[in-house]
Scaffold this motif. Structure first.
Motif, mmCIF file in Angstrom:
data_model
loop_
_atom_site.group_PDB
_atom_site.id
_atom_site.type_symbol
_atom_site.label_atom_id
_atom_site.label_comp_id
_atom_site.label_asym_id
_atom_site.label_seq_id
_atom_site.Cartn_x
_atom_site.Cartn_y
_atom_site.Cartn_z
ATOM 1 N N UNK A 13 0.821 -1.214 0.000
ATOM 2 C CA UNK A 13 0.000 0.000 0.000
ATOM 3 C C UNK A 13 0.855 1.266 0.000
ATOM 4 N N UNK A 14 1.971 1.254 0.720
ATOM 5 C CA UNK A 14 2.834 2.434 0.761
ATOM 6 C C UNK A 14 3.356 2.775 -0.634
ATOM 7 N N UNK A 15 3.797 1.767 -1.366
ATOM 8 C CA UNK A 15 4.270 1.991 -2.741
ATOM 9 C C UNK A 15 3.130 2.471 -3.618
ATOM 10 N N UNK A 16 1.956 1.900 -3.431
ATOM 11 C CA UNK A 16 0.780 2.320 -4.196
ATOM 12 C C UNK A 16 0.480 3.790 -3.944
ATOM 13 N N UNK A 17 0.499 4.194 -2.675
ATOM 14 C CA UNK A 17 0.200 5.587 -2.337
ATOM 15 C C UNK A 17 1.237 6.538 -2.931
ATOM 16 N N UNK A 18 2.505 6.163 -2.881
ATOM 17 C CA UNK A 18 3.561 6.994 -3.467
ATOM 18 C C UNK A 18 3.386 7.096 -4.986
ATOM 19 N N UNK A 19 3.029 5.974 -5.624
ATOM 20 C CA UNK A 19 2.819 5.973 -7.069
ATOM 21 C C UNK A 19 1.647 6.883 -7.437
ATOM 22 N N UNK A 20 0.542 6.764 -6.729
ATOM 23 C CA UNK A 20 -0.628 7.594 -7.024
ATOM 24 C C UNK A 20 -0.309 9.076 -6.802
ATOM 25 N N UNK A 23 1.708 10.207 -9.792
ATOM 26 C CA UNK A 23 0.901 10.276 -11.014
ATOM 27 C C UNK A 23 -0.099 11.424 -10.956
ATOM 28 N N UNK A 24 -0.660 11.689 -9.793
ATOM 29 C CA UNK A 24 -1.576 12.836 -9.659
ATOM 30 C C UNK A 24 -0.826 14.143 -9.870
ATOM 31 N N UNK A 25 0.404 14.188 -9.438
ATOM 32 C CA UNK A 25 1.197 15.413 -9.546
ATOM 33 C C UNK A 25 1.755 15.606 -10.964
ATOM 34 N N UNK A 130 -0.348 -2.722 -10.532
ATOM 35 C CA UNK A 130 -0.547 -1.774 -11.631
ATOM 36 C C UNK A 130 -0.252 -2.463 -12.952
ATOM 37 N N UNK A 131 -0.952 -2.016 -13.979
ATOM 38 C CA UNK A 131 -0.677 -2.436 -15.351
ATOM 39 C C UNK A 131 -0.132 -1.226 -16.093
ATOM 40 N N UNK A 132 0.959 -1.422 -16.772
ATOM 41 C CA UNK A 132 1.583 -0.404 -17.615
ATOM 42 C C UNK A 132 1.357 -0.857 -19.049
ATOM 43 N N UNK A 133 0.790 0.029 -19.895
ATOM 44 C CA UNK A 133 0.356 -0.427 -21.214
ATOM 45 C C UNK A 133 0.618 0.618 -22.291
ATOM 46 N N UNK A 134 1.027 0.116 -23.445
ATOM 47 C CA UNK A 134 1.120 0.908 -24.664
ATOM 48 C C UNK A 134 0.368 0.131 -25.737
ATOM 49 N N UNK A 135 -0.548 0.781 -26.446
ATOM 50 C CA UNK A 135 -1.292 0.146 -27.532
ATOM 51 C C UNK A 135 -0.608 0.421 -28.861
ATOM 52 N N UNK A 136 -0.504 -0.621 -29.681
ATOM 53 C CA UNK A 136 0.083 -0.503 -31.016
ATOM 54 C C UNK A 136 -0.872 -1.097 -32.037
ATOM 55 N N UNK A 137 -0.708 -0.710 -33.295
ATOM 56 C CA UNK A 137 -1.459 -1.354 -34.367
ATOM 57 C C UNK A 137 -0.986 -2.793 -34.492
ATOM 58 N N UNK A 138 -1.896 -3.663 -34.939
ATOM 59 C CA UNK A 138 -1.541 -5.080 -35.007
ATOM 60 C C UNK A 138 -0.404 -5.372 -35.985
ATOM 61 N N UNK A 150 10.437 -1.163 -23.903
ATOM 62 C CA UNK A 150 11.506 -0.375 -23.274
ATOM 63 C C UNK A 150 10.943 0.900 -22.659
ATOM 64 N N UNK A 151 9.968 1.516 -23.331
ATOM 65 C CA UNK A 151 9.324 2.725 -22.813
ATOM 66 C C UNK A 151 8.623 2.429 -21.479
ATOM 67 N N UNK A 152 7.910 1.308 -21.424
ATOM 68 C CA UNK A 152 7.228 0.926 -20.185
ATOM 69 C C UNK A 152 8.245 0.718 -19.071
ATOM 70 N N UNK A 153 9.324 0.025 -19.377
ATOM 71 C CA UNK A 153 10.362 -0.233 -18.377
ATOM 72 C C UNK A 153 10.964 1.073 -17.865
ATOM 73 N N UNK A 154 11.224 1.999 -18.781
ATOM 74 C CA UNK A 154 11.784 3.300 -18.386
ATOM 75 C C UNK A 154 10.820 4.074 -17.493
ATOM 76 N N UNK A 155 9.534 4.067 -17.844
ATOM 77 C CA UNK A 155 8.531 4.783 -17.051
ATOM 78 C C UNK A 155 8.410 4.155 -15.664
ATOM 79 N N UNK A 156 8.370 2.828 -15.603
ATOM 80 C CA UNK A 156 8.291 2.155 -14.301
ATOM 81 C C UNK A 156 9.505 2.508 -13.445
ATOM 82 N N UNK A 157 10.686 2.497 -14.057
ATOM 83 C CA UNK A 157 11.903 2.861 -13.322
ATOM 84 C C UNK A 157 11.813 4.290 -12.794
ATOM 85 N N UNK A 158 11.359 5.200 -13.653
ATOM 86 C CA UNK A 158 11.246 6.602 -13.241
ATOM 87 C C UNK A 158 10.265 6.772 -12.085
ATOM 88 N N UNK A 159 9.229 5.926 -12.075
ATOM 89 C CA UNK A 159 8.209 6.003 -11.020
ATOM 90 C C UNK A 159 8.577 5.175 -9.788
#
Length: 194
Positions: A13-20, A23-25, A130-138, A150-159
């Motif tokens: 929960x502590x990590x969740x609260x920090x993440x939220x 993201x709100x900020x 949490x789910x981290x997602x990027x949508x692409x064309x098929x 790689x973008x998702x991994x970078x964003x997760x690391x930054x967060x």
């Protein structure tokens, strides 16, 4: 059929609260997205009937693979009326999928951060996650899929969030499926004979 590049993380929960808070900020708040989901774990696919209670919408979704079988998911979905959720569940159960069905409520809030959609969630099975997602064309080339991952991994690391490995996802979902199967068997044995 769009392709989702999706990765997941579980945390306390502590990590969740920090993440939220972060993201709100610094992210874009996409709002609450609570759902009640009937999902069918099939050998190489995931079929879902989703009642999006926060938006008063519903849909049927077929994911082309299961969690723990890679980050890229081909997905086919179509909208149904919320009033038809029960009928859809009855239909899939009548087709023989009832033994593969699980039911869950997800409390979730969606955000966008640096081009990645992030659903911060809580469910009984997953806890805080949490789910981290990027949508692409098929028809997106492999290079675009790798770039999205790689973008998702970078964003997760930054967060400050540690993503689950495919092995961790496979082990977690296998344990969940085994526990659910055992629970259903206990319920079946405890049910009165008719």
């Amino acid at each position: 059929m769009p392709i989702e590049i999706e990765m997941r993380a579980r945390f306390d929960k502590e990590t969740r609260d920090q993440l939220v808070d972060r993201l709100e900020r610094d992210g874009e708040d996409l709002g609450p997205d609570d759902k009640h989901i009937y999902f069918y774990v099939l050998p190489d696919q995931l079929l879902k009937v989703t009642d999006n209670t926060a938006a008063d919408t519903a849909k049927i979704t077929l994911k082309g693979s299961k969690i723990g079988q890679g980050a890229a998911f081909a997905e086919t979905e179509f909208a149904i009326a919320p009033a038809d959720v029960g009928t859809a569940v009855k239909l899939f159960n009548a087709l023989g999928f009832e033994g593969a069905m699980h039911e869950a409520s997800n409390l979730r809030h969606n955000f966008r951060f640096d081009g990645v959609e992030i659903a911060v969630k809580w469910s009984e099975a997953w806890g805080y996650h949490a789910e981290f997602e990027v949508l692409l064309d098929d028809d997106a080339p492999d290079a675009a899929r790798a770039e999205a991952a790689a973008k998702i991994t970078d964003v997760a690391d930054e967060l400050g969030v540690t993503l689950m490995t495919e092995q961790e996802l496979a082990e977690f979902t296998a344990a969940f499926e085994a526990a659910e199967k055992e629970r259903k068997e206990r319920e079946r044995q405890a049910a009165p004979i008719r």
